[in-house]
Scaffold this active site. Sequence first.
Site, PDB file in Angstrom:
ATOM      1  CB  CYS A  84      -3.690   3.209  -3.956  1.00  0.00           C
ATOM      2  SG  CYS A  84      -3.101   4.003  -2.435  1.00  0.00           S
ATOM      3  CB  CYS A 116      -0.964   0.018   1.179  1.00  0.00           C
ATOM      4  SG  CYS A 116      -2.240   1.287   0.966  1.00  0.00           S
TER       5      CYS A 116
END
Length: 438
Positions: free
Chosen positions: A367, A189
Amino acid sequence: MAALRRLRQCHPTGIPLSQFHTSSHASAKQHYKMLVLGGGSGGISMSARMKRMFGAGNVAVVEPSEMHYYQPIWTLVGAGAKTLTSSGRSTASVMPSGVKWVKSKVQEINPDKNTVLTDDGTEISYEYLIVALGLQLHFEKIKGLPEGFDHPKIGSNYSVETVGKTWKALQDFKEGNAVFTFPNTPVKCAGAPQKIMYLTDAYLRKTGKRAKANIIYNTSLPVLFGIQKYADSLWEIVKQRELQINMRQNLIEVRADKQEAVFENLDKPGETKVFQYEMLHVTPPMGPNLVVKGSQLADEVGWLDISKDNLQHNRYPNVFGIGDCTNLPTAKTGAAVAAQSAILNRTISRVLKNEKPDRTYDGYTSCPLVTSYNTVILAEFDYNGQPLETFPVNQAKESRIMYHMKADVMPHLYWHGLLRGLWGGPAPYRKILHLGMK
């Protein structure tokens, strides 16, 4: 502190963080048609799918942790918008029925013999293997960590042991520098290190402290975000909110007793700069899972060496991989796992029929860039860095609906869809469109 002693052991983090359980001992049945290593998002999702493919009793998951965490929500936990308790459930509750849970840690993988050795000495053989062991956090590669977490004003949203410390540091902030870091390694991430920066800015404005704060993002990267379309929007936010961005700065030391963070200029090796901080959020260096790295399954760097198209191992045709442990050239995110799970399921079904895989993974990943307590920029893109957007709007713009999706809809889909092997495939957010955002 007991929690930090566990953190110092640096367990793999693509799987749930371990609170070790006495092994259930697989000696009663040491062979499985399908063996899954790791009980994180990829492992649990694939074990549910494999149970339907191979039948109950023929699939096992090796996972030592008693708790399973939905880690994408930790960004909001670190900012006080969600509780840590809400991010976790017992591993027993998410393990699919009919799947054997081997409560041990993987110690060694021997693909030449089709065996896995666990830390209690049990040898398990398999016909097919899915590796979903996640990656490794390396706080210890930063001088002064992880012991620095014993001090206040420092936290990290990347560990269950330290995410609460981020929120405490944010609440206790008075005036000075709030510093956020991005390491000189691959990370899972990649948007998370800056999400907490935007949330800190929003919190300090809400509490009347922003005028006394310098918000500083020191990143090892030469860019703010890797996809230009979204980077342009983020730069606008940075300018509007007067955030300070320093490129090619890598955290090498934390002097927690002095509230000092030392960064090296990657463009001028050996040149360092010390930042005094009132709050420090650390994104740790990350690397391959150590068991994978020490096996014949690894590439030259240590990541699981699989086909970027079908997720089958490049040298061992009965071995497959998913998620953060792999060398897939795409961002390591939960959304990527969702997309990969359907491709991998199709690949395995074809292999079982002695047919060539006919579905290709395009590198889809996503994301949700949280930019405040009620807005998100939803970045979706492929291997080539080209946007693969789901919704009929410009997703590079901040959106309240996307925040609701990130904070409320996605956790529901995770627990009740992905982990049950019922949600995934190309552009997995389309499922939300089918649900009418309900």
